[in-house]
Design a protein around this motif. Structure first.
Motif, mmCIF file in Angstrom:
data_model
loop_
_atom_site.group_PDB
_atom_site.id
_atom_site.type_symbol
_atom_site.label_atom_id
_atom_site.label_comp_id
_atom_site.label_asym_id
_atom_site.label_seq_id
_atom_site.Cartn_x
_atom_site.Cartn_y
_atom_site.Cartn_z
ATOM 1 N N VAL A 1 -6.402 -8.446 -19.118
ATOM 2 C CA VAL A 1 -5.809 -9.255 -19.735
ATOM 3 C C VAL A 1 -6.879 -10.082 -20.682
ATOM 4 O O VAL A 1 -8.118 -10.142 -20.315
ATOM 5 C CB VAL A 1 -5.274 -10.271 -19.145
ATOM 6 N N ASP B 1 -7.733 -14.105 -22.745
ATOM 7 C CA ASP B 1 -7.145 -15.415 -22.521
ATOM 8 C C ASP B 1 -6.891 -15.696 -24.261
ATOM 9 O O ASP B 1 -7.439 -15.337 -25.270
ATOM 10 C CB ASP B 1 -8.101 -16.373 -22.329
ATOM 11 N N VAL B 2 -5.978 -16.289 -24.466
ATOM 12 C CA VAL B 2 -5.407 -16.832 -25.732
ATOM 13 C C VAL B 2 -4.881 -18.390 -25.708
ATOM 14 O O VAL B 2 -5.270 -18.931 -24.633
ATOM 15 C CB VAL B 2 -4.037 -16.090 -26.425
ATOM 16 N N GLY C 1 2.795 -13.993 -18.521
ATOM 17 C CA GLY C 1 1.985 -14.361 -19.958
ATOM 18 C C GLY C 1 1.165 -15.497 -19.891
ATOM 19 O O GLY C 1 0.683 -16.060 -20.816
ATOM 20 N N HIS C 2 1.077 -16.135 -18.586
ATOM 21 C CA HIS C 2 0.453 -17.089 -18.185
ATOM 22 C C HIS C 2 0.080 -17.396 -16.866
ATOM 23 O O HIS C 2 0.727 -16.966 -16.029
ATOM 24 C CB HIS C 2 1.311 -18.312 -18.479
ATOM 25 N N THR D 1 -1.600 -3.037 -20.753
ATOM 26 C CA THR D 1 -0.604 -2.491 -21.037
ATOM 27 C C THR D 1 -0.358 -0.956 -20.264
ATOM 28 O O THR D 1 0.712 -0.773 -19.656
ATOM 29 C CB THR D 1 -0.080 -2.334 -22.520
ATOM 30 N N VAL E 1 -2.687 -12.380 -22.869
ATOM 31 C CA VAL E 1 -1.938 -11.318 -23.288
ATOM 32 C C VAL E 1 -2.753 -10.063 -22.774
ATOM 33 O O VAL E 1 -3.985 -10.035 -22.494
ATOM 34 C CB VAL E 1 -1.952 -11.443 -24.926
ATOM 35 N N LEU E 2 -1.879 -9.000 -22.713
ATOM 36 C CA LEU E 2 -2.405 -7.724 -22.369
ATOM 37 C C LEU E 2 -3.241 -7.047 -23.276
ATOM 38 O O LEU E 2 -2.917 -7.059 -24.459
ATOM 39 C CB LEU E 2 -1.244 -6.965 -21.669
ATOM 40 N N THR E 3 -4.231 -6.599 -22.850
ATOM 41 C CA THR E 3 -4.959 -5.625 -23.533
ATOM 42 C C THR E 3 -4.323 -4.190 -23.526
ATOM 43 O O THR E 3 -3.458 -4.103 -22.798
ATOM 44 C CB THR E 3 -6.575 -5.461 -23.076
#
Length: 111
Positions: free
Chosen positions: A48, A50-51, A16-17, A62, A56-58
């Protein structure tokens, strides 16, 4: 699709990073990001997003995780380089100069 790109995507999905995925795969963060970008352009969709504190996966990302894991599992493993035969160095034929010792010199021929 290259296997390395798929492995990098799976690392980003698990961590996740970008930075943690780069540490996990022992590559630079730029390599991870370029692998993800290459996959996204090849597939034509974002995997993916960015947050603030990572990625996070779109929905497409996924759905692609299982396919990427299956492709990585089917890919042949690269051979491991175990090194070769060590070569002996060809030295000068005398011991190295020790600190504090006088340098060896040739004796002059007597007359």
């Amino acid at each position: 699709m290259e296997t390395a790109d798929l492995r990098h995507f799976l690392a980003v999905a698990a961590e996740g990073h970008y930075s943690r995925a780069a540490n996990r795969e022992h590559v630079s963060r730029a390599t991870i990001q370029s692998s993800i970008a290459a996959l996204e352009t090849e597939l034509g969709r974002n995997l993916v997003s960015d947050v603030e504190d990572g990625v996070v996966l779109t929905d497409a990302g996924t759905a692609f995780v299982e396919e990427a894991a299956a492709r990585v599992a089917k890919a042949p493993t690269p051979p491991v380089n175990r090194g070769g035969k060590a070569k002996a160095s060809k030295g000068k034929g005398r011991a190295p100069i020790v600190k504090g010792e006088p340098k060896p010199f040739k004796k002059r021929q007597g007359r």
